[in-house]
Enzyme design. Structure first.
Site, PDB file in Angstrom:
ATOM      1  N   CYS A   1      -9.827   2.850  -2.201  1.00 39.12           N
ATOM      2  CA  CYS A   1      -8.535   2.168  -2.260  1.00 39.12           C
ATOM      3  C   CYS A   1      -7.379   3.090  -1.889  1.00 39.12           C
ATOM      4  CB  CYS A   1      -8.303   1.630  -3.669  1.00 39.12           C
ATOM      5  SG  CYS A   1      -9.676   0.636  -4.237  1.00 39.12           S
TER       6      CYS A   1
ATOM      7  N   LYS B   1       0.582  -4.949  -3.916  1.00 37.70           N
ATOM      8  CA  LYS B   1      -0.752  -4.353  -4.058  1.00 37.70           C
ATOM      9  C   LYS B   1      -0.839  -3.041  -3.278  1.00 37.70           C
ATOM     10  CE  LYS B   1      -4.955  -3.357  -4.473  1.00 37.70           C
ATOM     11  NZ  LYS B   1      -5.561  -2.920  -5.717  1.00 37.70           N
TER      12      LYS B   1
HETATM   13  N1  SAJ Z   1      -6.521  11.624  -8.287  1.00 38.20           N
HETATM   14  C1  SAJ Z   1      -5.908  12.861  -8.240  1.00 38.20           C
HETATM   15  N2  SAJ Z   1      -4.931  13.149  -9.154  1.00 38.20           N
HETATM   16  C2  SAJ Z   1      -4.547  12.253 -10.107  1.00 38.20           C
HETATM   17  C3  SAJ Z   1      -5.175  10.979 -10.131  1.00 38.20           C
HETATM   18  C4  SAJ Z   1      -6.152  10.680  -9.206  1.00 38.20           C
HETATM   19  O1  SAJ Z   1      -6.214  13.706  -7.397  1.00 38.20           O
HETATM   20  O2  SAJ Z   1      -3.672  12.596 -10.916  1.00 38.20           O
HETATM   21  C5  SAJ Z   1      -7.568  11.292  -7.313  1.00 38.20           C
HETATM   22  C6  SAJ Z   1      -8.916  10.933  -7.970  1.00 38.20           C
HETATM   23  O3  SAJ Z   1      -9.645  12.087  -8.277  1.00 38.20           O
HETATM   24  C7  SAJ Z   1      -9.560  10.079  -6.904  1.00 38.20           C
HETATM   25  C8  SAJ Z   1      -8.376   9.355  -6.254  1.00 38.20           C
HETATM   26  O4  SAJ Z   1      -7.225  10.093  -6.639  1.00 38.20           O
HETATM   27  O5  SAJ Z   1     -10.198  10.866  -5.931  1.00 38.20           O
HETATM   28  C9  SAJ Z   1      -8.195   7.907  -6.667  1.00 38.20           C
HETATM   29  O6  SAJ Z   1      -8.429   7.744  -8.052  1.00 38.20           O
HETATM   30  P1  SAJ Z   1      -7.537   6.798  -8.977  1.00 38.20           P
HETATM   31  O7  SAJ Z   1      -8.085   6.870 -10.338  1.00 38.20           O
HETATM   32  O8  SAJ Z   1      -6.104   7.151  -8.802  1.00 38.20           O
HETATM   33  O9  SAJ Z   1      -7.686   5.352  -8.330  1.00 38.20           O
HETATM   34  P2  SAJ Z   1      -8.907   4.392  -7.917  1.00 38.20           P
HETATM   35  O10 SAJ Z   1      -9.069   4.473  -6.429  1.00 38.20           O
HETATM   36  O11 SAJ Z   1     -10.119   4.630  -8.728  1.00 38.20           O
HETATM   37  O12 SAJ Z   1      -8.289   2.961  -8.300  1.00 38.20           O
HETATM   38  C10 SAJ Z   1      -7.034   2.591  -7.750  1.00 38.20           C
HETATM   39  C11 SAJ Z   1      -6.138   2.080  -8.897  1.00 38.20           C
HETATM   40  N3  SAJ Z   1      -4.760   1.970  -8.415  1.00 38.20           N
HETATM   41  C12 SAJ Z   1      -3.713   2.477  -9.123  1.00 38.20           C
HETATM   42  O13 SAJ Z   1      -3.853   3.102 -10.151  1.00 38.20           O
HETATM   43  C13 SAJ Z   1      -2.362   2.246  -8.570  1.00 38.20           C
HETATM   44  C14 SAJ Z   1      -6.642   0.731  -9.397  1.00 38.20           C
HETATM   45  O14 SAJ Z   1      -5.769   0.194 -10.369  1.00 38.20           O
HETATM   46  C15 SAJ Z   1      -6.784  -0.248  -8.222  1.00 38.20           C
HETATM   47  O15 SAJ Z   1      -7.236  -1.529  -8.635  1.00 38.20           O
HETATM   48  C16 SAJ Z   1      -7.774   0.341  -7.269  1.00 38.20           C
HETATM   49  O16 SAJ Z   1      -7.232   1.590  -6.770  1.00 38.20           O
HETATM   50  C17 SAJ Z   1      -7.988  -0.655  -6.132  1.00 38.20           C
HETATM   51  O17 SAJ Z   1      -9.030  -1.328  -6.156  1.00 38.20           O
HETATM   52  O18 SAJ Z   1      -7.095  -0.824  -5.305  1.00 38.20           O
END
Ligand code: SAJ
Length: 435
Positions: A260, A206
């Protein structure tokens, strides 16, 4: 197990609530527990505070069917699912909610009960924190008299209900019997594969999933800085490199927000404080708002205005959601205010701030010297640059999303700069020495 078995879900937040509602919809009797009376009151009156597609409908249906009832304390049940928050403070996970849940559930355990932990936790928590507390409170033995498993949630905010059903699930039991009992429950509402494993491996997996994403976003952000230093275009570079069959560069941006990705890597770093890559990723992503603020200050320095007026577009932590937790735009806004600018935020999704200009891009842009696009909301794509050009004081745009159609804004008279691209022919382009 049969459908008359009752399940207690402890914690009705972003994970517990959709999980409780789905299990109830699948035909189980679920008792949803939350210590916050306001959460229970609003759920009882049909209001779901978490904005997630389809969630309100599923929760209302579950409550109305009588399958989902609500309480502030657990009652004897066959299965207990713990979905409570585990915040990180100063790089250390705060497990008091898990411990409290364990102590309460422990007093209710009976021979044959199943306890499942879904909260994100530091490695070893299930076996070395949860099991002993449950055993002490119940007088029963974990793995033989009651079953115990760690089954981490993995849903993406914005598509939680779909992912709760479709994603593969890790079923990290403390022994084979626990895996079997937990698998039987998840098989009732999960279409994805149920992957049996040890609870320690599930805990680390995780954390590894989110740390992997953190490191890869940090890589994209660093590449943006390299691109600015040498004058290349990070968005084009990523597109080109991603044509390679084994390369998938993520998107640079204003930093990493949410509850997260900026949090979970610390639980791995806690296990190995010297972990260089994990620490470096955290540092790069956390410093991204400051990096962008420096570029903006350079651009503002070219303007002849005493107090620059800035409109920041996007207050949530990522596109098309209303969640503002750890949003990089808040940090960016503060840094620009500290630099002497007046900053207003605009976000059509975030309803908590109340000010009218907050929802209306034209009102937010009125009299502004610079429009900064921080979050790639789809709403920005329908903005009419010519209309905004008519209301701003200076026509300057900074795009940290890589999503704007820069040519359209330029046609409307805006000077456009972008993260990882620098300003075409502009003097605020960073030089290698300050990148
Ligand atoms: N972000 C970037 N560039 C990208 C992708 C995301 O800068 O290419 C930024 C987003 O804008 C945001 C942050 O990262 O600020 C996180 O966004 P995210 O969409 O990557 O993730 P979360 O926090 O919404 O959800 C994550 C997910 N984890 C993964 O994809 C590995 C989700 O599946 C988890 O269940 C969740 O964390 C959690 O609850 O742990």
């Amino acid at each position: 197990m049969n459908n008359s078995d009752r399940i207690c879900v402890l914690g009705l937040g972003y994970v517990g609530l959709p999980t409780a509602a789905l299990i109830a919809t699948a035909g189980r009797n679920v008792l949803g527990i939350d210590s916050d009376g306001r959460v229970l009151d609003s759920l009882r009156s049909g209001n779901v505070r978490i904005s997630e597609p389809g969630l309100r409908t599923v929760v209302r249906a579950a409550v109305e069917s009588g399958r989902l009832s609500l309480s502030d304390s657990p009652e004897p049940s066959d299965i207990y699912m713990i979905c409570v928050p585990t915040p990180v403070d100063n790089g250390k996970a705060e497990l008091s909610a898990v411990k409290t849940a364990a102590d309460t559930v422990g007093t209710l355990l009976q021979n044959g009960s199943l306890v499942i932990l879904e909260s994100t936790v530091p490695p070893g928590t299930t076996r070395h924190v949860l099991a002993p507390r449950l055993e002490k409170a119940s007088g029963l033995s974990a793995g033989s008299e009651f079953m115990l498993a760690y089954c981490p949630e993995r849903v993406l905010p914005g598509q939680a209900l779909k992912e709760l059903v479709d994603n593969d699930r890790l079923i990290g039991g403390i022994n084979a019997e626990s895996i079997e009992a937990a698998s039987s429950l998840y098989s009732e509402f999960v279409n994805g594969e149920l992957v049996a494993c040890d609870c320690l491996d599930a805990e680390v997996s995780k954390l590894a999933e989110n740390a992997f994403r953190d490191v890869n976003i940090a890589f994209a952000n660093e590449l943006a800085r390299v691109s600015e230093a040498i004058g290349s275009d990070v968005w084009r570079v990523a597109q080109l490199a991603n044509r390679h069959p084994r390369v998938n560069i993520l998107r640079p941006g204003p930093g990493v927000g949410g509850h997260c990705i900026p949090v979970d890597p610390w639980m791995l770093i806690q296990a190995l404080p010297g972990a260089k890559m994990l620490n470096a990723a955290r540092e790069t992503n956390d410093s991204q708002p400051a990096y962008i603020a420096e570029t903006i200050k350079l651009l503002l320095g070219e303007l002849d205005v005493e107090v620059p007026e800035i409109a920041l577009f996007g207050a949530s932590y990522k596109p098309d959601i209303d969640d503002v937790r750890n949003a990089p735009s808040a940090v960016l806004a503060r840094l620009l205010q500290e630099a002497g600018a007046r900053v207003r935020l605009c976000d059509p999704h975030v309803r908590t701030f109340g000010d009218e200009s907050f929802f209306d891009a034209h009102k937010a842009a009125a009299g502004a010297d610079m429009l900064i696009f921080v979050v790639a909301h789809s709403a920005w794509l329908t903005l009419e640059p010519a209309e905004l050009a008519a209301v701003v004081r200076n026509r300057i745009v900074y795009d940290a999303t890589g999503n704007l159609d820069c040519a359209r804004w330029q046609q409307a008279g805006f000077v456009v700069s972008s993260l990882g691209r620098g300003r075409a022919g502009g003097s605020a382009q960073r030089t290698p020495s300050n990148a």
